[in-house]
Design a protein around this motif. Structure first.
Motif, short mmCIF file in Angstrom:
data_model
loop_
_atom_site.label_atom_id
_atom_site.label_comp_id
_atom_site.label_asym_id
_atom_site.label_seq_id
_atom_site.Cartn_x
_atom_site.Cartn_y
_atom_site.Cartn_z
N ALA A 1 0.83 -1.21 0.00
CA ALA A 1 0.00 0.00 0.00
C ALA A 1 0.87 1.25 0.00
N TRP A 2 1.97 1.24 0.77
CA TRP A 2 2.89 2.39 0.77
C TRP A 2 3.46 2.63 -0.63
N VAL A 3 3.87 1.55 -1.29
CA VAL A 3 4.44 1.68 -2.63
C VAL A 3 3.38 2.20 -3.60
N ASN B 1 -6.93 3.17 2.02
CA ASN B 1 -7.18 4.33 2.90
C ASN B 1 -5.86 5.11 3.02
N THR B 2 -5.66 6.04 2.10
CA THR B 2 -4.38 6.73 2.01
C THR B 2 -4.07 7.51 3.28
N ARG B 3 -5.10 8.05 3.93
CA ARG B 3 -4.87 8.82 5.16
C ARG B 3 -4.23 7.95 6.24
N ASN B 4 -4.86 6.82 6.54
CA ASN B 4 -4.35 5.96 7.61
C ASN B 4 -3.01 5.33 7.25
N VAL B 5 -2.85 4.96 5.99
CA VAL B 5 -1.60 4.32 5.56
C VAL B 5 -0.43 5.29 5.64
N LYS B 6 -0.66 6.54 5.27
CA LYS B 6 0.41 7.55 5.37
C LYS B 6 0.74 7.85 6.83
N LEU B 7 -0.29 7.93 7.68
CA LEU B 7 -0.03 8.14 9.11
C LEU B 7 0.75 6.97 9.70
N LEU B 8 0.43 5.77 9.25
CA LEU B 8 1.15 4.59 9.74
C LEU B 8 2.62 4.64 9.30
N ALA B 9 2.88 5.14 8.10
CA ALA B 9 4.26 5.28 7.64
C ALA B 9 5.03 6.26 8.52
N GLU C 1 -0.91 8.31 -5.81
CA GLU C 1 -1.81 8.37 -4.67
C GLU C 1 -3.27 8.36 -5.10
N ILE C 2 -3.59 9.02 -6.21
CA ILE C 2 -4.99 9.06 -6.68
C ILE C 2 -5.45 7.67 -7.08
N ALA C 3 -4.58 6.95 -7.81
CA ALA C 3 -4.94 5.59 -8.22
C ALA C 3 -5.06 4.67 -7.01
N ALA C 4 -4.18 4.83 -6.03
CA ALA C 4 -4.24 4.02 -4.82
C ALA C 4 -5.55 4.26 -4.08
N ASN C 5 -5.96 5.51 -3.99
CA ASN C 5 -7.23 5.85 -3.34
C ASN C 5 -8.41 5.26 -4.09
#
Length: 364
Positions: free
Chosen positions: A214-216, A231-239, A222-226
């Motif tokens: 998910a990070w990769v 959940n880009t918000r939670n995944v970025k916070l987790l990073a 990011e738009i395609a991942a979303n």
């Protein structure tokens, strides 16, 4: 066959790492100084792997990463020194090593979330500026939290930090096992190496996990991942939190090893150096990041011992300040390497292909 080769390789590497401190202290005149540099190189490997989660995996530029290193170091220092002993309850002081490292990781992780939350919609230069400001804010706070209540002791720092105690053994004192005398630098080498190996293992598992993919995906688009349901918000916070926790563990070990912490150890240049380790080695590629951390941390120390004799041999006297000259040489070397190999010294196969796609298209 491949598995057998890997086992032999890891076994040989384990033997080399086990005897390395004895080879260094026995083979060099100032062996303990060199071993101390190796100990710091291991700490930088941990820092670089933590930053690699944010920069290499998730693609989020962080110029304030050293702040988490500072948070971990001060967390350890405050709970393992006489500075706040009269204020804090006795049961909270001098916790066991694993508990202390868990505290440092959690506190640093919380600060990672605090940094990540307001920067979720920022990218590129704007994210870099905000993270740079965050790192400087933490350093300035540490520098000024000596009044009206003295928490960090300001620019004077915190000293008399206790060494780690494991199973009744004080790592601050020499220990004899099987006729061998283990000094503090030897003991901390094995301690830091153990946690460095643990962080490498965790990072490898993360890279191959669903979260790592998910990070990769966020890094690539990011738009395609979303759109694909991540959940880009939670995944970025987790990073941010995971990378910060690695920095916190490294900072706690640094405070114990050094026995002293001050804001001067956590300046912007340290963040830049850790970022250089990730970029130089190869962003997103764990072996490359480890190589970059070793080269960037050890090379200035090598130059420190080489420059003065070299000046005396060539000019007959010292014409240039060795500190400035070694950083100049180091900086020029970094520029040359980045021009010749922009993907890093040891990139992943995918990243190497991405950097040389245009060359292959031109040939075709």
């Amino acid at each position: 066959m491949q598995s057998k080769k890997q086992i032999i390789t890891f076994a040989a590497l384990a033997v080399v790492l086990a005897i390395l401190p004895w080879a260094i202290t026995g083979g060099f005149e100032n062996g303990k100084s060199w071993l101390r540099a190796v100990d710091f190189a291991l700490l930088y490997i941990m820092l670089a792997l933590g930053l690699n989660i944010v920069v290499g995996f998730a693609g989020l530029l962080d110029l304030g990463y050293i702040a988490f290193y500072a948070v971990g170091a001060y967390s350890f220092a405050l709970l393992n020194s006489p500075h706040l002993a009269a204020v804090l309850p006795a049961w909270l002081m001098h916790p066991p090593l694993l508990v202390m490292l868990l505290i440092a990781a959690c506190v640093a992780g919380v600060f990672g979330v605090l940094l990540g939350t307001p920067t979720l919609k920022l990218r590129g230069d704007y994210l870099a500026i905000v993270t740079l400001g965050f790192g400087e804010i933490i350093r300035i706070f540490l520098n000024n939290l000596d009044r009206p209540v003295n928490i960090t002791n300001g620019p004077q720092g915190i000293n008399n930090i206790s060494k780690v105690n494991i199973a009744g053994y004080d790592l601050g004192r020499p220990i004899e096992w099987f006729g061998l005398k283990f000094d503090t630098v030897h003991l901390y080498y094995y301690l830091i190496l153990a946690f460095c190996c643990l962080i490498i293992f965790v990072t490898l598992r993360l890279q191959r996990s669903r979260i790592g993919r998910a990070w990769v995906a966020i890094r690539e688009d990011e738009i395609a991942a979303n759109a694909m349901g991540i959940n880009t918000r939670n995944v970025k916070l987790l990073a941010f939190a995971m990378g910060a926790s690695f920095g916190g563990v490294s900072g706690a070990l640094f405070a114990s090893f050094q026995g002293f912490v001050s804001p001067e150890s956590f300046v912007l240049m340290e963040s830049i150096m850790v970022l250089c380790m990730v970029v130089l080695g190869g962003m997103g590629h764990i072996p490359g990041v480890i190589l970059g951390a070793i080269l960037v941390s050890i090379t200035p120390e090598v130059l420190r011992d080489v420059i003065n004799p070299l000046q005396s041999a060539v000019f007959g006297e010292r014409l240039f300040d060795p500190e400035n000259l070694r950083m100049l040489i180091f900086g020029l070397a970094m520029i040359i390497i980045m021009l010749l190999r922009p993907e890093g010294l040891w990139p992943s196969k995918r990243r190497a292909r991405e950097f040389h796609e245009h060359e292959e298209e031109a040939k075709a």
